[in-house]
Design an enzyme around this catalytic site. Structure first.
Site, PDB file in Angstrom:
ATOM      1  N   SER A 174       3.846  45.151  -1.341  1.00 17.52           N
ATOM      2  CA  SER A 174       5.035  45.094  -0.443  1.00 17.52           C
ATOM      3  C   SER A 174       5.521  43.599  -0.573  1.00 17.52           C
ATOM      4  CB  SER A 174       4.909  45.647   1.009  1.00 17.52           C
ATOM      5  OG  SER A 174       5.962  45.608   1.541  1.00 17.52           O
ATOM      6  N   THR A 175       5.594  42.752   0.675  1.00 18.99           N
ATOM      7  CA  THR A 175       6.060  41.649   0.573  1.00 18.99           C
ATOM      8  C   THR A 175       5.039  40.485  -0.433  1.00 18.99           C
ATOM      9  OG1 THR A 175       6.626  41.857   2.915  1.00 18.99           O
ATOM     10  CG2 THR A 175       6.585  39.559   2.051  1.00 18.99           C
ATOM     11  N   HIS A 201       7.402  48.378  -2.385  1.00 21.17           N
ATOM     12  CA  HIS A 201       8.320  48.735  -1.545  1.00 21.17           C
ATOM     13  C   HIS A 201       9.439  47.979  -1.818  1.00 21.17           C
ATOM     14  CE1 HIS A 201       5.082  49.410   1.813  1.00 21.17           C
ATOM     15  NE2 HIS A 201       5.047  50.276   0.879  1.00 21.17           N
ATOM     16  N   MET A 295       3.116  43.459   3.850  1.00 26.02           N
ATOM     17  CA  MET A 295       2.753  43.816   5.424  1.00 26.02           C
ATOM     18  C   MET A 295       2.835  45.088   5.719  1.00 26.02           C
ATOM     19  SD  MET A 295       6.891  43.317   6.656  1.00 26.02           S
ATOM     20  CE  MET A 295       8.437  44.589   6.116  1.00 26.02           C
ATOM     21  N   ASP A 298       0.714  50.518   4.631  1.00 33.42           N
ATOM     22  CA  ASP A 298       0.982  51.542   3.735  1.00 33.42           C
ATOM     23  C   ASP A 298      -0.220  51.282   2.722  1.00 33.42           C
ATOM     24  OD1 ASP A 298       1.721  53.537   2.361  1.00 33.42           O
ATOM     25  OD2 ASP A 298       3.075  52.265   1.256  1.00 33.42           O
TER      26      ASP A 298
END
Length: 354
Positions: A174-175, A201, A295, A298
């Site tokens: 993600s991030t 993401h 973050m 998941d």
């Protein structure tokens, strides 16, 4: 309600600055200043020294890409790009990430797949996450010794052997993930018997461009997933934004995926959990789950499924993660076999077979 982080909002539209400020302040984020373009942003950031900056891409005098480049040289500050939800916006946004921005978010009011209230909550959450990002640029590379944490027991591990035949790798991030995924894939040799699924993401307008960038950066053949797509040796599928990617069939080293346009009980779409759980249920050859920077939690359910199916789990370490959320949650399951610095993850995938 939590206070902070101290934020500077940069956008050439007075209306958009006000909208973003209202959303952030209603979520408990302190907006300490605003700026109308990149040049003004540099001056404001130097004056107020914020924890995080939200940066528009297209602005007069100095655009967001140039502003991020200057900011990272002159006053390094975690920066979140607010991008138009378009293919053109994707191209510009990736340029900003290359310049040093931590993450990006589709501008409020754009065509987004989530409801307005959920979008506002996600923006606040993303700003908080980016504010905590490590942008020091420190990297660990070389033949570092990893720590095995499966079952909570620390042991020294080193890559041995080579990749097992018909190995499938599922990577979740993600991030900070776009750069991390690119670095892992670009370090994987094209001659190994690997097929890779990537779940990052990212909105729908961005995943096609992301797949193109990965394809240009590595020896593997990378494409954005389509419904019913099949891959085999040396191929990679990137989950399409806004849809889950589920493994539906596996035979003779080739797998097939289905795209699902529904929540499936997940708070993000695409979800790492959906892909990992379906891979664990379908693939009977060697399977490796990889959790990179990001973050949230998941992937935590997914790593359990892969581990229970006999697969290996690799997590990025805290020191090289932009945001140590997803890897931390994965490690907390007790199912992570190996924790590695980012630049050693590819070696762990290829050399970790026993």
């Amino acid at each position: 309600m939590r206070s902070g982080p101290r934020t500077v909002v940069v956008d050439d539209s007075r209306f958009m600055r006000g909208l973003i400020t209202d959303i952030l302040e209603s979520g408990g984020v302190e907006v300490v200043a605003e700026a109308a373009d990149g040049a003004e942003a540099l001056s404001v950031v130097a004056d107020v020294d914020p924890d995080v900056v939200t940066m528009d891409v297209e602005m007069p005098r100095m655009n967001g890409i140039e502003a991020v480049e200057r900011l990272m040289r002159e006053h390094p500050t975690p920066t979140l790009m607010l991008s138009a939800y378009t293919e053109d916006g994707a191209e510009e946004t990736f340029a900003a990430l290359d310049a040093g921005a931590v993450d990006f978010f589709a501008k409020p009011g754009g065509e987004v797949s989530m409801g307005v209230s959920r979008m506002e909550e996600q923006l606040v959450e993303t700003v908080r996450s980016v504010a905590e990002a490590d942008i020091s640029g420190g990297r660990t590379s070389g033949a570092a010794v990893a720590t095995a944490t499966h079952g909570g027991t620390a042991t020294e591990t080193r890559p041995v052997g080579g990749v097992e035949p018909n190995t499938t790798v599922v990577i979740g991030s993600s991030t900070g993930g776009p750069d991390a995924v690119e670095r892992v894939l670009s370090a994987l040799p094209g001659g190994e018997d690997l097929r890779v699924l990537v779940v990052q993401h990212m909105p729908e307008a961005f995943t096609g461009r992301f797949a193109d960038r990965l394809d240009a950066a590595c020896e593997l053949d990378v494409a954005e997933a389509t419904d019913g797509a099949r891959i085999g040796r040396g191929e990679v599928l990137v989950a399409r934004g806004g849809e889950h990617m589920k493994v539906t069939r596996y035979r003779d080293g080739r797998l097939r995926v289905q795209l699902i346009d529904e929540d499936r009980g997940q708070n993000v779409r695409p979800s790492v959990n959906v892909t990992m759980e379906s891979a664990a249920a379908t693939i009977d050859d060697p399977l490796v789950g990889v959790i990179l920077t990001g973050m949230g939690d998941d992937g935590a359910t997914g790593v359990r499924a892969i581990s229970e199916a006999g697969g290996r789990i690799i997590a990025q370490d805290e020191a090289t993660s932009v945001v140590y959320g997803m890897p931390k949650r994965a490690a907390a399951t007790g199912r992570v076999d190996t924790v590695l610095p980012l630049d050693d993850v590819a070696g762990g995938i290829v050399g970790g077979a026993s």
